[in-house]
Design an enzyme around this catalytic site. Structure first.
Site, PDB file in Angstrom:
ATOM      1  NE  ARG A   1     -24.652 -17.030 -88.020  1.00 57.94           N
ATOM      2  CZ  ARG A   1     -24.850 -17.876 -88.680  1.00 57.94           C
ATOM      3  NH1 ARG A   1     -24.273 -19.142 -88.294  1.00 57.94           N
ATOM      4  NH2 ARG A   1     -25.443 -17.986 -89.908  1.00 57.94           N
TER       5      ARG A   1
ATOM      6  CE  LYS B   1     -26.789 -25.308 -94.432  1.00 56.50           C
ATOM      7  NZ  LYS B   1     -27.293 -24.342 -93.553  1.00 56.50           N
TER       8      LYS B   1
END
Ligand code: UD1
Length: 431
Positions: A122, A22
């Site tokens: 993040r 992925k």
């Protein structure tokens, strides 16, 4: 509402084929923007994150042809947009790769700040600092990153990453492909998907050296040409099934992996008493006896991956003795602990550390997938637990695991995808 329903306590036997990675696919597909001509990408996993990334590429004007279930051909000659809107970017963290790819190819990018799993803060400051070091003008306005190259294009430079970042390393690599001269990225991340992105770019005529070490050199080239590339197998998908066998017991051949990429996971499972035998591109994973406690600290590659933290924690919940897990990358990656407690796990979290006292068995319960990997951990727990486990919020899991229900059913797991109405009443079996 879709849920996974698992009748646990059955050992797993058979073979599981691992799909393409992925985290490599979500960077390599945007990198197709750099290519003049058609590139054919093979071994793409069929997961919703990949569908989204391909959708963004098509929104930009690229032509995407599906050749078969794991192969696409991408032609970006008709791309006419350089902006990725909020509705698309917010759904996936990896949308940040469009900043580097669009800036590199067209000298301009307007990309909404990315979304993705909530693992705490993040930031993408290192990505943006890297683009600025290459000479780009970067501004964050109204939730969008606006990046533009100066008149003469980007220029290679020396970039030191303050922190090891997978995303920033790959994004700066994308940004530097056509920059004049050489870009040196120091303190680069070394994950297998970084090497995969470099190999893809080089296969199309780029010049990147050192990927997989902490110093990467990107020599600017004038263009990339079309070609064919096959994505590496998914390290985390393979690791997840290894922990599933460890937790549920049994013996499963995990097929089509690069065993070296799994060393960090294999080492821990061996220490816990799981048997692992390398057979070429496959790993035979077996667990019959008791598992022993150990300590795990997540770190950048080649350390133990943070994306495997919750799955190994489930195994530690079932291991004899007390184990310590330390999260070394993200600030908030234990939200699954309360769900595991509902299944009888003894796990105490204090900041970045979890103390796990092994129990003899877990018991099935209704639980929630808190994010992609935490959802996978709930499946691992459900397979090992006595009784029925119902997992909701499974869209997280579908983001990153191709046909997880089919692959597990193939090795004897009793797992079903079931549609429940939001209010009580009839439910139907979906597969
Ligand atoms: C990628 C993976 C994710 C994995 C993570 C760590 C993708 C799409 N996602 O995420 O599954 O958990 O690597 O292996 O590939 N940081 C900064 N500033 C930045 C960037 C990162 O401070 O500009 C910090 C982060 O807060 C974190 C650490 O650096 O503490 C590592 O993050 P990074 O490696 O960048 O993770 P992602 O690339 O977002």
């Amino acid at each position: 509402m879709l849920k996974y329903v698992i009748q646990g306590g059955k050992p797993l036997h058979g073979e599981i084929n691992i799909s393409g990675a992925k985290n490599a696919a979500v960077a390599i597909i945007p990198a197709a923007l750099l290519v003049n001509g058609t590139c054919r990408i093979e071994n793409i996993p069929q997961i919703s994150d990949v569908t989204l990334i391909l959708e963004i590429l098509q929104e930009l004007g690229a032509r995407v042809r599906t050749v078969n279930r794991s192969t696409v051909e991408i032609d970006c000659s008709s791309v006419h947009r350089t902006n990725v809107p909020y509705e698309l970017a917010r759904q996936i963290r990896a949308s940040y790769y469009f900043i580097g790819a669009l800036l590199s190819r067209f000298g301009t990018a307007q990309v909404s700040m990315p979304g993705g799993c909530d693992l705490g803060a993040r930031p993408i400051d290192l990505h943006l600092k890297g683009f600025m070091a290459l000479g780009a003008n970067v501004e964050v306005k109204n939730g969008y990153v606006h990046a533009s190259a100066p008149e003469g294009g980007l220029t290679g430079t020396h970039i030191y990453m303050d922190q090891v970042s997978v995303g920033a390393t790959m994004n700066v690599m994308l940004g530097a492909v056509f920059a004049k001269g050489t870009t040196i990225i120091e303190n680069a991340a070394k994950e297998p998907h970084i090497v995969d992105l470099a190999n893809f770019i080089n296969a199309m005529g780029g010049n990147i050296m050192g990927a997989g070490t902490d110093i990467i050199k990107v020599r600017g080239v004038s263009s990339l040409h079309g070609g064919t590339y096959s994505i590496i197998p998914d390290q985390i998908e393979a690791g997840t099934y290894m922990t599933a066998v460890a937790a549920a017991g049994g013996s499963v051949l995990i097929k089509n992996v690069i065993p070296k990429h799994l060393d960090c996971i294999t080492a821990k499972l061996l220490e816990m008493g799981v048997q692992i035998e390398e057979q070429g591109d496959d790993l035979l994973v077996s667990r019959t006896g008791t598992m022993h406690h150990t300590n795990v600290k997540t770190m950048p590659y080649p350390g133990f991956p943070t994306d495997m933290q919750s799955q190994i924690a489930v195994c530690l919940c079932l291991a004899e003795g007390t184990s310590l897990v330390t999260e070394g990358i993200w600030e908030n990656r234990y939200r699954y602990a309360d769900e595991l407690k509902r299944m009888g796990a003894k796990i105490q979290v204090d900041g970045k550390v979890a103390v796990i006292e092994g129990v003899r068995k877990l018991t099935g319960a209704p639980v929630r997938a808190c994010d992609l990997r935490a959802g996978a951990a709930m499946i691992v727990a459900g397979l090992a637990a006595d009784g029925t486990t119902e997992i909701d919020h499974i869209h997280y899991v579908e983001r990153g695991y191709e046909d997880i229900v089919g692959k597990l059913r193939n090795v004897g797991a009793d797992i079903r995808l079931v549609e429940f109405p939001d209010d009580a009443g009839h439910h139907s079996n979906v597969g």
